[in-house]
Design an enzyme around this catalytic site. Sequence first.
Site, PDB file in Angstrom:
ATOM      1  N   ASP A   1       0.825  -1.202   0.000  1.00 60.12           N
ATOM      2  CA  ASP A   1       0.000   0.000   0.000  1.00 60.12           C
ATOM      3  C   ASP A   1       0.865   1.261   0.000  1.00 60.12           C
ATOM      4  O   ASP A   1       1.975   1.266   0.533  1.00 60.12           O
ATOM      5  CB  ASP A   1      -0.910  -0.001   1.228  1.00 60.12           C
TER       6      ASP A   1
ATOM      7  N   HIS B   1       2.887   3.684  -8.948  1.00 56.38           N
ATOM      8  CA  HIS B   1       2.817   2.262  -9.258  1.00 56.38           C
ATOM      9  C   HIS B   1       4.071   1.804 -10.007  1.00 56.38           C
ATOM     10  O   HIS B   1       4.578   0.705  -9.780  1.00 56.38           O
ATOM     11  CB  HIS B   1       1.566   1.964 -10.083  1.00 56.38           C
TER      12      HIS B   1
ATOM     13  N   SER C   1      -6.803  -5.781  -6.234  1.00 53.32           N
ATOM     14  CA  SER C   1      -7.990  -6.355  -5.612  1.00 53.32           C
ATOM     15  C   SER C   1      -9.197  -6.212  -6.533  1.00 53.32           C
ATOM     16  O   SER C   1      -9.190  -5.407  -7.476  1.00 53.32           O
ATOM     17  CB  SER C   1      -8.286  -5.656  -4.282  1.00 53.32           C
TER      18      SER C   1
ATOM     19  N   LEU D   1      11.905 -19.995  -4.397  1.00 52.74           N
ATOM     20  CA  LEU D   1      10.807 -19.168  -3.906  1.00 52.74           C
ATOM     21  C   LEU D   1       9.610 -19.249  -4.853  1.00 52.74           C
ATOM     22  O   LEU D   1       9.773 -19.205  -6.076  1.00 52.74           O
ATOM     23  CB  LEU D   1      11.270 -17.712  -3.802  1.00 52.74           C
TER      24      LEU D   1
END
Length: 259
Positions: A28, A45, A73, A139
């Site tokens: 965020d 961004h 989201s 990972l």
Amino acid sequence: MSTNPVNMTNISHIDTSRLPAHVAIIMDGNGRWAQARGLERPEGHVEGVKTVRRITEEASKIGIGYLTLYTFSTENWNRPREEVDALMLLIVTAIERETPDLIKNNVRLTAIGDLSRMPEFARTRLEKCISDTSHCTGLTLVLALSYSSRWEILEAVRNLAAKAAKGEINPAEISESDFAAELTTRDIPDPDLLIRTGGDMRVSNFLLYQIAYTELMVTPTYWPDYSAEDFRNHMIQYQTRQRRFGLTGEQVSGSESNS
């Protein structure tokens, strides 16, 4: 939730035998970072993508097994169309650009969420990058794209209800593991640690079922400014926590001393 990381930065302070297997991050503050500098929100961004690379490299170096990033989201679809379009293009372009390095560093890419809502050009390019890294064994980088925990839970309920209606399962016998098997995270362990940048004290519809016993940490640092040092500090702070899972501290200490 803690807002102040431990003031220790040396990687040698991290006990690699006590790392969180899965770290989830709510990235965020991109827009606020840009606005604080008199820039347009999309520029935040763009800067945030650099942090994704930085933290992915650090997580891989330290030995984290899974890193889940809340990338977009379902609520983000309600943002101005220009910002959404710019985000979609930025996301897939960045993923394509980073894929060779992901492969080089043995990082496997995957995604969770309602990917059907993504523009076809973005979904197709994302799926190719996922396929290109599918052989990697280090990972696992999980991008939560078009993701909503409430959507995910409702989908799981619908799937179980459909199986019950067909007589494939007995509703009275549905277990937690049966429910978890219907989630998009079915092949991913629950997060041990959830980090939120940007200072807000909420989980924003992210992995609500999976974070039942996850350690939470919040930093006021905006995502574009979040550093590898910040990430290491959070790993150190995680290792100061006693994870009790409903037990008393004495029970946990006794179990640890007997193991």
